[in-house]
Design a protein around this motif. Sequence first.
Motif, mmCIF file in Angstrom:
data_model
loop_
_atom_site.group_PDB
_atom_site.id
_atom_site.type_symbol
_atom_site.label_atom_id
_atom_site.label_comp_id
_atom_site.label_asym_id
_atom_site.label_seq_id
_atom_site.Cartn_x
_atom_site.Cartn_y
_atom_site.Cartn_z
ATOM 1 N N GLN A 74 18.279 10.591 -0.624
ATOM 2 C CA GLN A 74 17.498 9.359 -0.762
ATOM 3 C C GLN A 74 16.002 9.628 -0.572
ATOM 4 O OE1 GLN A 74 18.771 6.730 -2.024
ATOM 5 N NE2 GLN A 74 20.820 7.546 -1.878
ATOM 6 N N SER A 77 14.440 11.433 -3.542
ATOM 7 C CA SER A 77 14.777 10.880 -4.863
ATOM 8 C C SER A 77 13.566 10.302 -5.588
ATOM 9 C CB SER A 77 15.857 9.801 -4.732
ATOM 10 O OG SER A 77 15.337 8.672 -4.048
ATOM 11 N N VAL A 90 13.276 3.631 -1.579
ATOM 12 C CA VAL A 90 13.857 4.669 -0.723
ATOM 13 C C VAL A 90 14.288 4.072 0.615
ATOM 14 C CG1 VAL A 90 13.344 6.782 0.576
ATOM 15 C CG2 VAL A 90 12.629 6.587 -1.808
ATOM 16 N N ARG A 93 17.402 1.860 0.253
ATOM 17 C CA ARG A 93 18.632 2.657 0.067
ATOM 18 C C ARG A 93 19.076 3.314 1.374
ATOM 19 N NH1 ARG A 93 16.111 4.280 -4.915
ATOM 20 N NH2 ARG A 93 15.660 6.299 -3.981
#
Length: 193
Positions: A74, A77, A90, A93
């Motif tokens: 995460q 990402s 981010v 998540r």
Amino acid sequence: MERKKEDRRVRITKQAIRESLVELMGRQPISKISVKMICEAADINRSTFYAHYKDQYALLHAVQGEVIGEVKAQIFSARFFGASGGAMDVLVRILEYGCENAALVKVLLSENGDASFQSELMQLAHEKFLAELEGERSLPPRTLQYLNEFAVGGLLSIMRRWLETDCADEPEMIADLMMKLLVSGTQGLYSAK
């Protein structure tokens, strides 16, 4: 067909073992937890445990590795700073993952959790922040280090507190709070009203 049943049974057994570890760590540190205690809580025999894990520390390490892997995926990402919505996405998540796995994450971040796991988690966040802040030349390097410590420590503290409330607020609301504190400090909280 028999292979799928076996895989399902193995998954169920491992899940029971992991849930037992989390339950036990909610009361005491790993150093006070024995394989026997885990087996009793999971209602399995020791040979079943040893078929999957060397000892209670190997079990904890496996669980921690999964969490670190998910958080790392995460964090890395997207760009955290500069990208439109990157940081919010981010954070949301990560918070959603934390809430979905609240019992586990809460225990791992608690005083009964393994300090090396917490250090590894902090190190991941430090790497991400420093990599993105490296281009920020308007601040001296030591100030960037302080900013990094403040940001990472603050985010983890907020997440701990939020998990203690059983995720009472929506992840988006907590992520927004985190961003306001990161970007504007406490002044951002008051000017947003």
